[in-house]
Design a protein around this motif. Structure first.
Motif, mmCIF file in Angstrom:
data_model
loop_
_atom_site.group_PDB
_atom_site.id
_atom_site.type_symbol
_atom_site.label_atom_id
_atom_site.label_comp_id
_atom_site.label_asym_id
_atom_site.label_seq_id
_atom_site.Cartn_x
_atom_site.Cartn_y
_atom_site.Cartn_z
ATOM 1 N N HIS A 89 57.410 -37.417 -34.384
ATOM 2 C CA HIS A 89 57.664 -38.297 -35.529
ATOM 3 C C HIS A 89 58.957 -39.090 -35.336
ATOM 4 C CE1 HIS A 89 54.430 -36.120 -37.508
ATOM 5 N NE2 HIS A 89 55.061 -34.984 -37.253
ATOM 6 N N ALA A 90 59.977 -38.434 -34.791
ATOM 7 C CA ALA A 90 61.245 -39.124 -34.560
ATOM 8 C C ALA A 90 61.098 -40.218 -33.512
ATOM 9 C CB ALA A 90 62.316 -38.117 -34.127
ATOM 10 N N ALA A 91 60.272 -39.979 -32.491
ATOM 11 C CA ALA A 91 60.077 -40.984 -31.446
ATOM 12 C C ALA A 91 59.463 -42.254 -32.005
ATOM 13 C CB ALA A 91 59.193 -40.419 -30.333
ATOM 14 N N ASP A 92 58.694 -42.123 -33.079
ATOM 15 C CA ASP A 92 58.053 -43.280 -33.703
ATOM 16 C C ASP A 92 58.844 -43.785 -34.910
ATOM 17 O OD1 ASP A 92 55.947 -45.164 -33.787
ATOM 18 O OD2 ASP A 92 55.023 -44.070 -35.434
ATOM 19 N N GLY A 93 60.116 -43.399 -34.995
ATOM 20 C CA GLY A 93 60.933 -43.865 -36.117
ATOM 21 C C GLY A 93 60.460 -43.332 -37.443
ATOM 22 N N PHE A 94 59.888 -42.113 -37.426
ATOM 23 C CA PHE A 94 59.350 -41.470 -38.628
ATOM 24 C C PHE A 94 58.294 -42.340 -39.308
ATOM 25 C CE2 PHE A 94 63.539 -39.568 -37.978
ATOM 26 C CZ PHE A 94 63.198 -38.231 -37.923
ATOM 27 N N HIS A 95 57.599 -43.135 -38.500
ATOM 28 C CA HIS A 95 56.418 -43.893 -38.931
ATOM 29 C C HIS A 95 56.715 -44.872 -40.063
ATOM 30 C CE1 HIS A 95 54.393 -40.832 -36.527
ATOM 31 N NE2 HIS A 95 54.894 -39.895 -37.306
ATOM 32 N N LEU A 96 57.941 -45.341 -40.148
ATOM 33 C CA LEU A 96 58.280 -46.281 -41.219
ATOM 34 C C LEU A 96 57.510 -47.589 -41.074
ATOM 35 C CD1 LEU A 96 62.107 -45.907 -41.886
ATOM 36 C CD2 LEU A 96 60.222 -45.414 -43.422
ATOM 37 N N ASP A 97 57.300 -48.028 -39.839
ATOM 38 C CA ASP A 97 56.527 -49.252 -39.643
ATOM 39 C C ASP A 97 55.108 -49.090 -40.165
ATOM 40 O OD1 ASP A 97 58.492 -50.886 -38.564
ATOM 41 O OD2 ASP A 97 58.154 -50.162 -36.528
ATOM 42 N N ALA A 98 54.526 -47.912 -39.943
ATOM 43 C CA ALA A 98 53.178 -47.659 -40.453
ATOM 44 C C ALA A 98 53.170 -47.616 -41.978
ATOM 45 C CB ALA A 98 52.637 -46.343 -39.886
ATOM 46 N N VAL A 99 54.210 -47.036 -42.558
ATOM 47 C CA VAL A 99 54.318 -47.003 -44.024
ATOM 48 C C VAL A 99 54.417 -48.418 -44.583
ATOM 49 C CG1 VAL A 99 55.781 -46.291 -45.953
ATOM 50 C CG2 VAL A 99 55.345 -44.705 -44.074
ATOM 51 N N TYR A 100 55.263 -49.241 -43.968
ATOM 52 C CA TYR A 100 55.402 -50.618 -44.431
ATOM 53 C C TYR A 100 54.112 -51.398 -44.232
ATOM 54 C CZ TYR A 100 60.409 -49.621 -44.489
ATOM 55 O OH TYR A 100 61.630 -49.085 -44.757
ATOM 56 N N ASP A 101 53.397 -51.065 -43.160
ATOM 57 C CA ASP A 101 52.123 -51.742 -42.922
ATOM 58 C C ASP A 101 51.137 -51.455 -44.050
ATOM 59 O OD1 ASP A 101 50.246 -53.171 -40.967
ATOM 60 O OD2 ASP A 101 49.188 -51.273 -41.301
ATOM 61 N N ARG A 102 51.106 -50.196 -44.507
ATOM 62 C CA ARG A 102 50.177 -49.838 -45.572
ATOM 63 C C ARG A 102 50.651 -50.307 -46.944
ATOM 64 N NH1 ARG A 102 49.455 -46.300 -41.556
ATOM 65 N NH2 ARG A 102 47.389 -45.379 -41.241
ATOM 66 N N LEU A 103 51.958 -50.295 -47.170
ATOM 67 C CA LEU A 103 52.474 -50.665 -48.480
ATOM 68 C C LEU A 103 52.567 -52.172 -48.680
ATOM 69 C CD1 LEU A 103 55.359 -48.077 -49.080
ATOM 70 C CD2 LEU A 103 53.076 -48.102 -50.093
ATOM 71 N N PHE A 104 52.869 -52.906 -47.608
ATOM 72 C CA PHE A 104 53.153 -54.327 -47.760
ATOM 73 C C PHE A 104 52.216 -55.218 -46.937
ATOM 74 C CE2 PHE A 104 57.247 -52.073 -48.300
ATOM 75 C CZ PHE A 104 57.450 -52.372 -49.645
ATOM 76 N N VAL A 105 52.073 -54.926 -45.650
ATOM 77 C CA VAL A 105 51.334 -55.835 -44.773
ATOM 78 C C VAL A 105 49.859 -55.879 -45.155
ATOM 79 C CG1 VAL A 105 50.678 -56.343 -42.399
ATOM 80 C CG2 VAL A 105 52.978 -55.483 -42.905
ATOM 81 N N ARG A 106 49.239 -54.716 -45.284
ATOM 82 C CA ARG A 106 47.813 -54.694 -45.606
ATOM 83 C C ARG A 106 47.506 -55.285 -46.978
ATOM 84 N NH1 ARG A 106 45.445 -48.986 -43.128
ATOM 85 N NH2 ARG A 106 46.202 -49.298 -40.976
ATOM 86 N N PRO A 107 48.258 -54.946 -48.048
ATOM 87 C CA PRO A 107 47.991 -55.610 -49.338
ATOM 88 C C PRO A 107 48.154 -57.122 -49.276
ATOM 89 C CG PRO A 107 49.309 -53.646 -49.681
ATOM 90 C CD PRO A 107 49.243 -53.854 -48.204
ATOM 91 N N VAL A 108 49.166 -57.593 -48.541
ATOM 92 C CA VAL A 108 49.356 -59.038 -48.430
ATOM 93 C C VAL A 108 48.190 -59.675 -47.688
ATOM 94 C CG1 VAL A 108 50.783 -60.833 -47.375
ATOM 95 C CG2 VAL A 108 51.862 -58.969 -48.626
ATOM 96 N N ARG A 109 47.746 -59.030 -46.614
ATOM 97 C CA ARG A 109 46.598 -59.563 -45.873
ATOM 98 C C ARG A 109 45.334 -59.532 -46.723
ATOM 99 N NH1 ARG A 109 47.295 -56.958 -39.769
ATOM 100 N NH2 ARG A 109 48.959 -58.370 -39.068
ATOM 101 N N ALA A 110 45.155 -58.459 -47.505
ATOM 102 C CA ALA A 110 43.984 -58.380 -48.376
ATOM 103 C C ALA A 110 44.022 -59.480 -49.433
ATOM 104 C CB ALA A 110 43.922 -57.004 -49.040
ATOM 105 N N ALA A 111 45.208 -59.698 -50.003
ATOM 106 C CA ALA A 111 45.347 -60.772 -50.987
ATOM 107 C C ALA A 111 45.076 -62.133 -50.349
ATOM 108 C CB ALA A 111 46.746 -60.740 -51.598
ATOM 109 N N ALA A 112 45.551 -62.312 -49.113
ATOM 110 C CA ALA A 112 45.301 -63.577 -48.417
ATOM 111 C C ALA A 112 43.812 -63.756 -48.138
ATOM 112 C CB ALA A 112 46.095 -63.611 -47.113
ATOM 113 N N SER A 113 43.119 -62.674 -47.785
ATOM 114 C CA SER A 113 41.675 -62.759 -47.553
ATOM 115 C C SER A 113 40.936 -63.115 -48.834
ATOM 116 C CB SER A 113 41.152 -61.424 -46.998
ATOM 117 O OG SER A 113 41.770 -61.113 -45.770
#
Length: 666
Positions: free
Chosen positions: A578-602
């Protein structure tokens, strides 16, 4: 020449060098290197003169109205106190070292002219932030640094990693800049001015109407620019840029701007205990989280990147307990040894001939091949680990002393809870810092990876800069006493209690890491010998003749090439992934922000195509159908037209007769 004039020239010289480099870099290549080095060197010299003249005494303040606004004026002003004078010297010295180093590091790079010009512009923007006495002018330098980082991190734009990293750095920092800008406007509205002196006067008089809201909005921008949790994820990825750029960003510009901004406007943040508590928690999470992440990274530059995040957490923690002297002291100390570490890493990469060999598990024989980098990076790592008497020990102790002072209830405005949070996190981070610094040293210089090809002796322009930066990495901590006037007259001396805590934690981290590495080395060597004994005689003979197998020494058993032991895995255990991946913060941001924004754009795209376009298409289809019907009637035959005319006349006559009969009957 007056001090004010000299101060104006400090950011102006690198700006003029950047403009000249962009205009004449390709048409007059012989002037590229002088235009890169001389203006920055001149700015560094003038910054030293300004610091000497300022002398740590009364701040130099001057202003002229830049433009009439009708309400809150914007002034072109200077405000140079002791902190600004010292930080400007740091920026000038590090930028000069980076420019000099880059002449060799990027000697064969076809885009060197634009690179050197952007580094000069980057330097000018940071110096503008340091010297500016007006927040709107400061914002100009703040944003120029953002766009410079975008271009410099993406210097190798041919690679996907560089393109993604530059875009991520730009977007994440802009995410923090939006509330930051709102906070600046709110602060100016309460104070009636963007001038720093007037704002501080308003705060002293208790004139801020919304101190907590303003402080938190500004803190969001600082978190983005100085890579603090939760907006720190862009900094490790920014390592895709040239290594000298990493040194500049991590040591003297960009990430230092946020910490310096809080130090300059600390009374604004101190007006709200809630804001200080939020800052303390943010610093604590940043320190501990980045220390754990650094222990799990294999790329040497990513280790140093997470290290920067953690050291910035120390600075933010010092500000959270109300001690800007300790924060700026650590900022200056860290700037010296972190620049040395990154430029040393650049020598390692240059010696290997490719960025792909920045993985520490693949390094072998570097201590003998690049002795300048070995010795100077050893000094810098000792400073990073806060081992006395190196610079990092004194500056980190200043932070711990400030936290201990607040925790015991001796602070005038910071809550004691903030002191305890920073103190506990600071001691734990001292252990983690020493652990990953020791791990880096062992794996980079005593590892048994696959030996890289030897490209000969490194250029003097690179190794000479390393030794120059080694001087403040060793002795700057001892200069805290003579420079007390520049730190508000406060003596930043360690105490016995914090020295025992901090140094003891560092010693535990270093010794534990070394013990685990030694044990892993012995196990790896035994596994290698076991595999060799069970192999056939031909395979054994081939392995003996292969140069990739390490030589057996008394204190360093042989380990098969490419299987270098990593004490970080043993230290972190199941947390390592988990530490090697930065505690998956990028994945968390992807689910919280990136995916909703992409869904809204779609959804918007669907509505635009299937709903809005349908109405638009329908509005065009009606006239088009009517036109086709009318077009069918236009045959061009005169006889047809006469026949239609006669038929129409007959129809009209019949209709008229029918209507007449109907009317007569009624």
């Amino acid at each position: 020449m007056s001090t004010t004039t000299l101060a104006v020239l400090v950011p102006l010289l690198p700006f003029l060098g950047a403009v000249a480099g962009l205009l004449f870099g390709r048409t007059a290549p012989g002037f590229v290197r002088p235009l890169a080095i001389l203006p920055t060197l001149g700015a560094a010299v003038l910054a030293v003169v300004v610091a000497i003249r300022q002398g740590g005494g009364t701040a130099i303040s001057t202003a002229t109205e830049l433009t009439p606004t009708g309400s809150v004026p914007i002034d072109l002003s200077l405000y140079i106190d002791g902190f600004a004078a010292l930080v400007a010297v740091l920026v000038g010295v590090v930028a000069t070292c980076v420019q000099l180093y880059s002449t060799a590091y990027l000697r064969e790079d076809p885009r060197y002219p634009s690179y050197a010009a952007l580094v000069s512009l980057f330097t000018s923007a940071m110096l503008l932030v340091v010297y500016s006495g007006d927040l709107m002018v400061l914002l100009v330098g703040w944003e120029v640094m953002g766009i410079c980082s975008y271009f410099l991190v993406g210097h190798y734009w041919e690679t996907e990693a560089a393109r993604s990293a530059s875009l991520k750095a730009f977007l994440v920092t802009k995410l923090g800049d939006v509330p930051f800008l709102i906070g600046l406007f709110a602060l100016a509205a309460d104070a009636g001015s963007f001038r720093i002196t007037k704002i501080l006067g308003t705060v002293a008089a208790g004139g801020l109407d919304h101190p907590t809201l303003i402080a938190l909005l500004l803190l969001a921008g600082v978190a983005g620019k100085s890579a603090q949790f939760p907006l720190h994820t862009w900094l490790p990825d920014a390592m895709a840029g040239p290594t000298p750029v990493s040194a500049l960003i991590h040591a003297a510009t960009m990430v230092a701007a946020g910490v310096y901004f809080i130090a300059r406007l600390l009374p604004v943040f101190a007006a709200s205990q809630a804001a200080l508590m939020v800052m303390a928690v943010m610093a604590a999470v940043t320190m501990v989280g980045s220390g754990l992440a650094a222990l799990a990274q294999d790329d040497i530059k990513r280790v140093l990147a997470y290290s920067t995040v953690g050291q910035l957490g120390y600075m933010t923690g010092a500000l959270a307990v109300g001690d800007r002297g300790a924060a700026v002291f650590h900022l200056l100390s860290h700037g010296a040894f972190k620049a040395l570490l990154f430029l040393g890493a650049g020598v390692i990469i240059h010696a290997a001939g490719t960025n792909s060999l920045a993985a520490m598990s693949r390094m072998d024989g570097l201590a003998k091949r690049i002795p300048d980098a070995f010795w100077t990076m050893t000094i810098a790592l000792l400073a990073l680990a806060a081992i006395p008497p190196f610079a990092g020990f004194f500056s980190k102790e200043a932070v711990l002393v400030a936290a201990e002072h607040t925790a015991t209830g001796h602070s005038e405005f910071a809550p004691s809870a903030a002191g305890w949070v920073v103190l506990v996190a600071g001691v734990l981070t001292a252990l983690l810092t020493a652990a990953y610094a020791t791990r880096l040293w062992l794996m980079a210089f005593r590892g048994r990876g696959a030996a890289a090809p030897d490209h000969g002796k490194e250029p003097v322009a690179m190794t000479g800069v390393l030794w120059l930066l080694a001087i403040p990495s060793i002795g700057f901590g001892l200069a805290a006493g003579p420079l007390a006037d520049w730190f508000d007259g406060k003596e930043l001396t360690p105490t016995l209690a914090t020295s025992i805590l901090g140094t003891g934690a560092a010693a535990i981290g270093a010794m534990l890491t070394y013990a685990l590495w030694q044990r892993a080395t012995v196990k790896a060597a035994a596994a290698g010998y076991g595999a060799g004994l069970s192999a056939s005689a031909a395979a054994a003979e081939s392995a003996a003749e292969t140069p990739e197998v390490a030589e057996v020494t008394h204190d360093h058993p042989a380990v098969p090439a490419g299987s270098a032991p990593d004490p970080g895995k043993a230290l972190l255990g199941p947390l390592h992934r988990h530490a090697a991946d930065g505690f998956h913060l990028d994945a968390v941001y992807d689910r919280l922000f990136v995916r909703p924004v992409r869904a809204a754009a779609s959804l918007v795209r669907f509505l635009d195509r299937e709903v809005v376009d349908t109405y638009v298409s329908g509005a065009g289809a009606g006239p088009r159908l009517l036109g086709s019907l009318v077009r069918r009637a236009q045959t061009g035959n005169v006889q047809s037209y006469l026949s239609a005319l006669l038929a129409g006349a007959v129809v009209l006559a019949i209709a008229t007769a029918v209507l007449a009969n109907v009317n007569a009957g009624s």
